[in-house]
Design a protein around this motif. Sequence first.
Motif, PDB file in Angstrom:
ATOM      1  N   ASP A 293      39.904  30.304  -4.561  1.00 45.34           N
ATOM      2  CA  ASP A 293      40.693  29.706  -3.485  1.00 45.34           C
ATOM      3  C   ASP A 293      40.107  30.127  -2.142  1.00 45.34           C
ATOM      4  O   ASP A 293      39.086  30.821  -2.088  1.00 45.34           O
ATOM      5  CB  ASP A 293      42.177  30.069  -3.622  1.00 45.34           C
ATOM      6  N   ARG A 294      40.741  29.739  -1.048  1.00 45.08           N
ATOM      7  CA  ARG A 294      40.222  30.046   0.298  1.00 45.08           C
ATOM      8  C   ARG A 294      40.133  31.548   0.581  1.00 45.08           C
ATOM      9  O   ARG A 294      39.347  31.980   1.413  1.00 45.08           O
ATOM     10  CB  ARG A 294      41.098  29.400   1.365  1.00 45.08           C
TER      11      ARG A 294
ATOM     12  N   TYR B  17      39.002  25.970  -3.784  1.00 39.99           N
ATOM     13  CA  TYR B  17      38.303  25.632  -2.544  1.00 39.99           C
ATOM     14  C   TYR B  17      36.788  25.625  -2.715  1.00 39.99           C
ATOM     15  O   TYR B  17      36.091  24.860  -2.077  1.00 39.99           O
ATOM     16  CB  TYR B  17      38.704  26.640  -1.466  1.00 39.99           C
TER      17      TYR B  17
ATOM     18  N   GLN C 214      44.690  24.790  -5.368  1.00 43.01           N
ATOM     19  CA  GLN C 214      44.228  25.732  -4.351  1.00 43.01           C
ATOM     20  C   GLN C 214      42.727  25.995  -4.409  1.00 43.01           C
ATOM     21  O   GLN C 214      42.180  26.671  -3.535  1.00 43.01           O
ATOM     22  CB  GLN C 214      44.977  27.069  -4.490  1.00 43.01           C
TER      23      GLN C 214
ATOM     24  N   HIS D 284      31.458  25.678   0.079  1.00 40.89           N
ATOM     25  CA  HIS D 284      32.278  25.315  -1.078  1.00 40.89           C
ATOM     26  C   HIS D 284      31.587  25.610  -2.402  1.00 40.89           C
ATOM     27  O   HIS D 284      31.996  25.115  -3.446  1.00 40.89           O
ATOM     28  CB  HIS D 284      32.654  23.829  -1.009  1.00 40.89           C
TER      29      HIS D 284
END
Length: 130
Positions: A29-30, A43, A41, A20
């Motif tokens: 984001d991911r 991450y 969103q 992270h």
Amino acid sequence: MKSIKQIIIDARALIADKEHWIQDETAQDRDGASCEPNDTQAYCFCAQGALIRAYGGDLKQMEWIAASDALERAAKKLFPDSADKTNFAYVRVNDGEVGAPDDPDDANLAYDLAHENILKVFDLAIAEAA
């Protein structure tokens, strides 16, 4: 409103797991796309992005400024050479500009050290926070 210490604790928790944590931008984001730290969103975060997310408010408020200043002081204490260019010493530590080797053959080591170093900055800031 959160205390300065709690903001720093919450920000550290966001980046404690290397999955992270990022360098060179505030949040992703991911899928690795850039986003704002307060985006739902988001991450992963850099140190500054984590601080923004943990605070969640207007970045001109006293609590935000005090939390950022606490990280700044901690970075300068732990890594005196981080203070030679800007007021964002903790960002320089996060991004591996100080405290990590410049050798491209040791990119993984540099990345790991930068993560360890920024967590040390957070730990000192937490210990010294009122």
